[in-house]
Design an enzyme around this catalytic site. Structure first.
Site, PDB file in Angstrom:
ATOM      1  N   LYS A 197       0.212   4.828   3.253  1.00  0.00           N
ATOM      2  CA  LYS A 197       1.147   3.911   4.120  1.00  0.00           C
ATOM      3  C   LYS A 197       1.292   4.813   5.456  1.00  0.00           C
ATOM      4  O   LYS A 197       1.966   5.649   5.289  1.00  0.00           O
ATOM      5  CB  LYS A 197       2.350   3.349   3.522  1.00  0.00           C
ATOM      6  CG  LYS A 197       3.406   2.679   4.610  1.00  0.00           C
ATOM      7  CD  LYS A 197       4.556   2.184   4.061  1.00  0.00           C
ATOM      8  CE  LYS A 197       5.321   1.552   5.080  1.00  0.00           C
ATOM      9  NZ  LYS A 197       6.611   0.875   4.351  1.00  0.00           N
ATOM     10  N   GLU A 235      -3.054  10.921  -1.702  1.00  0.00           N
ATOM     11  CA  GLU A 235      -1.735   9.950  -1.930  1.00  0.00           C
ATOM     12  C   GLU A 235      -2.200   8.888  -3.228  1.00  0.00           C
ATOM     13  O   GLU A 235      -1.269   8.910  -3.878  1.00  0.00           O
ATOM     14  CB  GLU A 235      -1.479   9.546  -0.721  1.00  0.00           C
ATOM     15  CG  GLU A 235      -0.531  10.160   0.369  1.00  0.00           C
ATOM     16  CD  GLU A 235       0.678  10.439  -0.074  1.00  0.00           C
ATOM     17  OE1 GLU A 235       1.118  10.095  -1.015  1.00  0.00           O
ATOM     18  OE2 GLU A 235       1.442  11.109   0.605  1.00  0.00           O
ATOM     19  N   LYS A 250      -2.151   0.406   4.021  1.00  0.00           N
ATOM     20  CA  LYS A 250      -1.306  -0.165   4.900  1.00  0.00           C
ATOM     21  C   LYS A 250      -1.292   0.512   6.391  1.00  0.00           C
ATOM     22  O   LYS A 250      -0.859   1.729   6.153  1.00  0.00           O
ATOM     23  CB  LYS A 250      -0.204  -0.589   4.193  1.00  0.00           C
ATOM     24  CG  LYS A 250       0.791  -0.943   5.205  1.00  0.00           C
ATOM     25  CD  LYS A 250       2.302  -1.014   4.648  1.00  0.00           C
ATOM     26  CE  LYS A 250       3.383  -1.829   5.558  1.00  0.00           C
ATOM     27  NZ  LYS A 250       4.708  -1.639   5.146  1.00  0.00           N
TER      28      LYS A 250
HETATM   29  C1  PBG Z   1       9.690  -0.704   4.398  1.00  0.00           C
HETATM   30  C2  PBG Z   1       8.537  -1.670   4.776  1.00  0.00           C
HETATM   31  C3  PBG Z   1       7.860  -1.626   6.003  1.00  0.00           C
HETATM   32  C4  PBG Z   1       6.884  -2.743   5.892  1.00  0.00           C
HETATM   33  C5  PBG Z   1       6.964  -3.148   4.504  1.00  0.00           C
HETATM   34  N1  PBG Z   1       7.788  -2.535   3.857  1.00  0.00           N
HETATM   35  C6  PBG Z   1       8.535  -1.269   7.246  1.00  0.00           C
HETATM   36  C7  PBG Z   1       8.273   0.147   7.686  1.00  0.00           C
HETATM   37  O1  PBG Z   1       7.765   0.820   6.913  1.00  0.00           O
HETATM   38  O2  PBG Z   1       8.809   0.241   8.686  1.00  0.00           O
HETATM   39  C8  PBG Z   1       6.131  -3.428   7.207  1.00  0.00           C
HETATM   40  C9  PBG Z   1       5.246  -4.555   6.848  1.00  0.00           C
HETATM   41  C10 PBG Z   1       4.716  -5.173   8.225  1.00  0.00           C
HETATM   42  O3  PBG Z   1       4.744  -4.517   9.313  1.00  0.00           O
HETATM   43  O4  PBG Z   1       4.212  -6.352   7.984  1.00  0.00           O
HETATM   44  N2  PBG Z   1      10.291  -1.441   3.303  1.00  0.00           N
END
Ligand code: PBG
Length: 325
Positions: A197, A235, A250
């Site tokens: 992520k 990771e 992501k």
């Molecule tokens: C954190 C989380 C985020 C997203 C999913 N889980 C936000 C972040 O990391 O700031 C983002 C998902 C999206 O932008 O659609 N709980």
């Protein structure tokens, strides 16, 4: 005049021929719908930066679950927006917390027809908006956060989550959650690890929907740095070694090389998150008449699958599923 024997265009002559030889297909079964549910809301509240997406009430999330089940969408991922936030994010593992209640309502409505995935993180629940608990100097305390994640995951499993999905990018989070679930009697609850992520500007609209923009600073000390691809593989390897059952990359589109690299590196089920900013960009351009939103969405989802994803988390899940019926 001589012609080559190989004529790739022979197989492009009709829609039916193209359909027959398509090497990548996007079906309803590939889609996971992210859902926001907000505590104390009387009516669903549209999210301005994400046309078509709302913050749900407990009642509307139940209806949305029913609609998605009827469309054949196999999964949802739930995000809670609590009324009360504090430094430790105590709302995240409250037995009557908003996500716990939404999980109960959805389980009651859809039974085993839809996989209920709970996003396991603290940012929606902390008053400072960070994904973990903080030290006095404002930095995130990794190991203290792991304890919180374990407790949050157990409470989500108790409330009916089929899968927990840690998204906070703390080191060791998958192992800590696996251990907590196992010792609480949830050895059969799988973990979907947000393994790679990235610290992305594409999460902007999500932070409106989940009301979780950090108060100060950013998430760059825990989420991955966008230039790094090989690091994504470590990771993923770490998360699998710690017991992840499914892994995720992501965002999706700006990281298709990472999706492809992870696909090559592992046989584990691989998801990709088509995030809020990716969705919002298409919606905004479509609303201006600058491009055909549905066609672009289809092309994007196809690209994500072509890169190697097994399933896609996308805010377009319901609309795409409706078109695919
Ligand atoms: C954190 C989380 C985020 C997203 C999913 N889980 C936000 C972040 O990391 O700031 C983002 C998902 C999206 O932008 O659609 N709980």
């Amino acid at each position: 005049m001589s012609f080559p024997d190989q004529r790739p265009r022979r197989l492009r002559r009709s829609a039916a021929l193209r359909r027959l030889v398509a090497q990548t297909r996007v079906g309803v079964e590939d889609l996971v719908a992210p859902l926001f549910v907000k505590e104390g809301l009387a009516e669903p509240e549209p999210v301005a930066s994400m046309p078509g997406v709302v913050q749900h009430t407990l009642e509307s999330v139940r209806k949305e679950g029913r609609a998605l089940a009827d469309l054949g969408v196999p999964g949802v991922v739930l995000f809670g927006v609590p009324t009360h936030k504090d430094a430790r994010g105590t709302g995240a593992d409250a037995a009557a917390g908003i996500v716990q209640r939404a999980l109960g309502a959805l389980r009651d409505e859809v039974g085993d027809q839809v996989v209920l995935i709970a996003d396991t993180c603290l940012d929606e629940y902390t008053d400072h908006g960070h994904c973990g608990v903080l030290r006095p100097d404002g930095s995130v305390d990794n190991d203290a956060t792991l304890e919180r994640y374990g407790s949050v995951a157990v409470s989500q499993a108790q409330a009916g989550a089929d899968v927990v999905a840690p998204s906070g990018m703390m080191d060791g989070q998958v192992g800590a959650i696996r251990a907590a679930l196992d010792s609480a009697g949830y050895a059969d609850t799988p973990i979907l690890a947000y393994a790679a992520k990235y610290a992305s500007a594409l999460y902007g609209p999500f932070r409106d929907a989940a009301e979780c923009a950090p108060d100060f600073g950013d998430r760059r000390s825990y989420q991955m740095d966008p230039p790094n691809r090989r690091e994504a593989l470590s990771e993923v390897a770490l998360d699998l070694a710690e017991g992840a059952d499914l892994v995720m990359v992501k965002p999706a589109l700006a990281y298709l090389d990472v999706v492809a690299a992870v696909r090559d590196a592992t046989d584990a089920p691989l998801g990709a998150y088509h995030v809020s900013g990716e969705y919002a960009m298409v919606e905004a351009a479509a609303a201006n008449g600058w491009l055909d939103g549905d066609a672009v969405l289809d092309e994007h989802l196809t690209a994500i699958k072509r890169a190697g994803a097994d399933f896609i988390l996308t805010y377009a899940a319901r609309r795409v599923a409706e078109r695919l019926q």
